[in-house]
Motif scaffolding. Sequence first.
Motif, mmCIF file in Angstrom:
data_model
loop_
_atom_site.group_PDB
_atom_site.id
_atom_site.type_symbol
_atom_site.label_atom_id
_atom_site.label_comp_id
_atom_site.label_asym_id
_atom_site.label_seq_id
_atom_site.Cartn_x
_atom_site.Cartn_y
_atom_site.Cartn_z
ATOM 1 N N PRO B 143 4.942 -7.119 -6.238
ATOM 2 C CA PRO B 143 5.682 -7.298 -5.243
ATOM 3 C C PRO B 143 4.639 -7.021 -3.710
ATOM 4 C CG PRO B 143 6.749 -6.179 -6.245
ATOM 5 C CD PRO B 143 5.279 -6.659 -6.860
ATOM 6 N N MET B 144 3.653 -6.235 -3.771
ATOM 7 C CA MET B 144 2.782 -5.980 -2.357
ATOM 8 C C MET B 144 1.542 -6.596 -2.861
ATOM 9 S SD MET B 144 4.176 -3.298 -1.516
ATOM 10 C CE MET B 144 2.873 -2.646 -0.412
ATOM 11 N N HIS B 145 1.134 -7.760 -3.892
ATOM 12 C CA HIS B 145 0.241 -8.374 -3.625
ATOM 13 C C HIS B 145 -1.204 -8.100 -3.982
ATOM 14 C CE1 HIS B 145 1.888 -11.668 -1.199
ATOM 15 N NE2 HIS B 145 1.970 -10.659 -0.341
ATOM 16 N N PHE B 146 -0.473 -6.724 -4.892
ATOM 17 C CA PHE B 146 -1.672 -5.434 -5.893
ATOM 18 C C PHE B 146 -1.737 -4.790 -5.344
ATOM 19 C CE2 PHE B 146 -1.441 -9.764 -7.695
ATOM 20 C CZ PHE B 146 -0.793 -9.582 -8.840
ATOM 21 N N ASN B 178 -6.661 -2.229 0.337
ATOM 22 C CA ASN B 178 -6.977 -2.587 1.838
ATOM 23 C C ASN B 178 -6.781 -0.909 2.354
ATOM 24 O OD1 ASN B 178 -4.248 -1.858 2.140
ATOM 25 N ND2 ASN B 178 -3.947 -4.190 1.955
ATOM 26 N N GLU B 179 -7.036 -0.522 3.395
ATOM 27 C CA GLU B 179 -6.607 0.581 4.121
ATOM 28 C C GLU B 179 -5.671 1.569 4.154
ATOM 29 O OE1 GLU B 179 -9.809 0.949 4.602
ATOM 30 O OE2 GLU B 179 -9.249 2.968 5.452
ATOM 31 N N ALA B 180 -4.337 0.455 4.301
ATOM 32 C CA ALA B 180 -2.895 0.480 4.325
ATOM 33 C C ALA B 180 -3.377 1.414 2.901
ATOM 34 C CB ALA B 180 -1.808 -0.390 4.203
ATOM 35 N N SER B 181 -3.376 0.958 1.668
ATOM 36 C CA SER B 181 -3.422 1.809 0.174
ATOM 37 C C SER B 181 -4.019 2.760 0.450
ATOM 38 C CB SER B 181 -3.792 0.541 -1.198
ATOM 39 O OG SER B 181 -3.433 -0.666 -0.794
ATOM 40 N N LEU B 182 -5.124 2.851 0.941
ATOM 41 C CA LEU B 182 -6.129 3.786 0.775
ATOM 42 C C LEU B 182 -5.884 4.925 1.905
ATOM 43 C CD1 LEU B 182 -9.638 2.736 0.601
ATOM 44 C CD2 LEU B 182 -8.459 3.244 -0.919
ATOM 45 N N VAL B 307 -5.159 -15.538 -7.860
ATOM 46 C CA VAL B 307 -4.966 -14.090 -7.660
ATOM 47 C C VAL B 307 -6.470 -13.928 -6.484
ATOM 48 C CG1 VAL B 307 -5.226 -11.053 -7.002
ATOM 49 C CG2 VAL B 307 -3.314 -12.584 -9.237
ATOM 50 N N GLU B 308 -6.226 -14.206 -5.175
ATOM 51 C CA GLU B 308 -7.758 -14.186 -5.368
ATOM 52 C C GLU B 308 -8.896 -12.999 -5.564
ATOM 53 O OE1 GLU B 308 -9.736 -16.521 -0.913
ATOM 54 O OE2 GLU B 308 -7.800 -17.157 -2.175
#
Lengths: 382, 382
Positions: B143-146, B178-182, B307-308
Amino acid sequence: MKHQLNKIIERQKPSGIRALNQEAAQVDGAISLTIGEPVLETAQRIKDAANQALADHQTKYPPYQGLLVLREKIIEFEKELQNIDYHVDEVIITQGASGALYSALGAVLNPGDEVIIFEPAYVAYYPIVKSFGGKPVLIDTTPMHFQLSYAEIKARITPKTKAIVINSPNNPTGVIYNEASLNALKQIMDEHSLYVISDDVYNQLVFDAGATFLVQDQRYKKQVIYCQSFSKPYAMTGWRVGYMMADQAIIQQAIKFQQYMAAGVAPFIQYGAMQALKEDVKPVVVHYKKHYEAAAKILKEHKIDFVEPQGAFYLFVNISKSKMKSWEFARNLLHTNKVAVVPGAAFSDASDDYVRLSFCVDYEKVVEGTTLFAKYLTSLES
Amino acid sequence: MKHQLNKIIERQKPSGIRALNQEAAQVDGAISLTIGEPVLETAQRIKDAANQALADHQTKYPPYQGLLVLREKIIEFEKELQNIDYHVDEVIITQGASGALYSALGAVLNPGDEVIIFEPAYVAYYPIVKSFGGKPVLIDTTPMHFQLSYAEIKARITPKTKAIVINSPNNPTGVIYNEASLNALKQIMDEHSLYVISDDVYNQLVFDAGATFLVQDQRYKKQVIYCQSFSKPYAMTGWRVGYMMADQAIIQQAIKFQQYMAAGVAPFIQYGAMQALKEDVKPVVVHYKKHYEAAAKILKEHKIDFVEPQGAFYLFVNISKSKMKSWEFARNLLHTNKVAVVPGAAFSDASDDYVRLSFCVDYEKVVEGTTLFAKYLTSLES
């Protein structure tokens, strides 16, 4: 943040064998009789086979269980060597005997299970059992002349006993279990549902004909987990390749460990191992026997007691007349006469009156090192 | 005797990736897009380096931690690649990333400890955690686009949470955090004493510049355990060599596992790895990007969602319009159009609407396989 690590692993100490070897590396001109690593070089034919496999693109993921063609050759080899019958599904290729012992214990142990280990023992059994949450149950074989006793084993069996680890020819003593020892194990297996994990890495390095090994009695095939290595007979210690033979249910468990911990052994190494099986080990045995006899002669001339080895390449020598603990003796020997040996305490608390000398190094070093050792020990007699 | 084996290991199923691959081997003329193994061959220079090391007698026991000279080169390499500073005592050579992940989890886990795993996930994390008596705590990232979410992680943290496993670029999605994940991970590490085990095996196989990885923020050095492999960038899957970088206390634990489970990686393989660090990976990335673009073009032409990927060599493709479960779809595809793909369910229960296509095989096979796959999926639309 303060580290919070695997507590069992944190408590394990590094091997005493390597500790002395590293200390010896700091002493200029020291002769090291510590590590059980043949000074012989891997045969050129074995290297050529590995190199040919590299050229033949044998660089892709191997099956976790190992190459079928190597497993087939191992089965033929063991049939010829020991007259035992195994199927390709009853073999897995491992990272030497280490990988085999680790997967064997991992395959069978649940936390709290007990494993009987005969001391003095190769240093890896105890920590591997601990790493799986198992409980090592130690039996000192010194009073039995390093043989096994039915009564001693029977007295330690509990409902938690899952396995017994054996090692013949033995490291550090070189002793081969006699018929009575093997019968004791068989009787225990008849009476109890447990496994015997058999570390047979020195079984080709035997000085006289006639030795028998537990794996050869196939009535116990379902209970015996046979661990083997290419390291010692073929001087392939650094190749990290060996195998385990056992009932298929155990091999299936070991395959999972192989997947988790390494994803298999490099295929080009397995091709090297395949070539090794064709090599003649007889000259190697002659070579080690010559080393042994030279070292034994020196010890006898100095009236020094030692365990008479029937195989492997170690001398387990009594140093009680030094009146020193084995670590103290080994350190003093290193710094006085520049010879490194392994303190007996590395193999068991009860072996503090012993040190281990490896005679797999160059002949000249065996003679010189044993002479310096003998002179030092003799000099301590009052 | 009835077998009494390690119960946790007994319950683990074999990898779904290899299962389909083995089924494909039975189908005449099938194109396998299953396994993540480059069809490229290991560079001749790397093979030459290993062969030269064999000739130079690099066949003896390696240090458990790996050759110092390789650890030095790795430190230089990682400084150059990611501008990170590690010491030779903060590196250990392992059996690929498998050996690194296994030792990393073994180094920190006590029975009952929880480990957060983001799904869909590489198939080995779950069983390795289980094998150490740990408890995998799963977070579905679909749901979080992985990507990763602070709130989702925070909600799963308990006093038992010992580690989080991350994988970027991700297998099976190809997504880079991405930055938000990190930042989510960093905030969690600020707030909790736990480790992040970072499986970065695809970090050199990235399609566009600008990607960053957790290990690059050295404020978190004590908590991050970086697992790396030579397999994917250098087409060395069968060599079984990689490394772990972490705080010295963790490396010391990993050294013990290395001793127990394998006693190290063959020195001549380590010399091959040393040569690999000098290889230019850019042409490999260009190669895979070309494969990716060809496959993506085919999928887009057939209006198929996927998924790209930003890296690695996988396409995670949505098959919901087939109205089949992923295993059923994969089996039908194999037997109808002779293409093998990995069912999404191999990576998580929530991924049953997906299959994974590897595009690391020959270009022609990527094009032909993807076309046959796309035609089959399209044919199922009603």
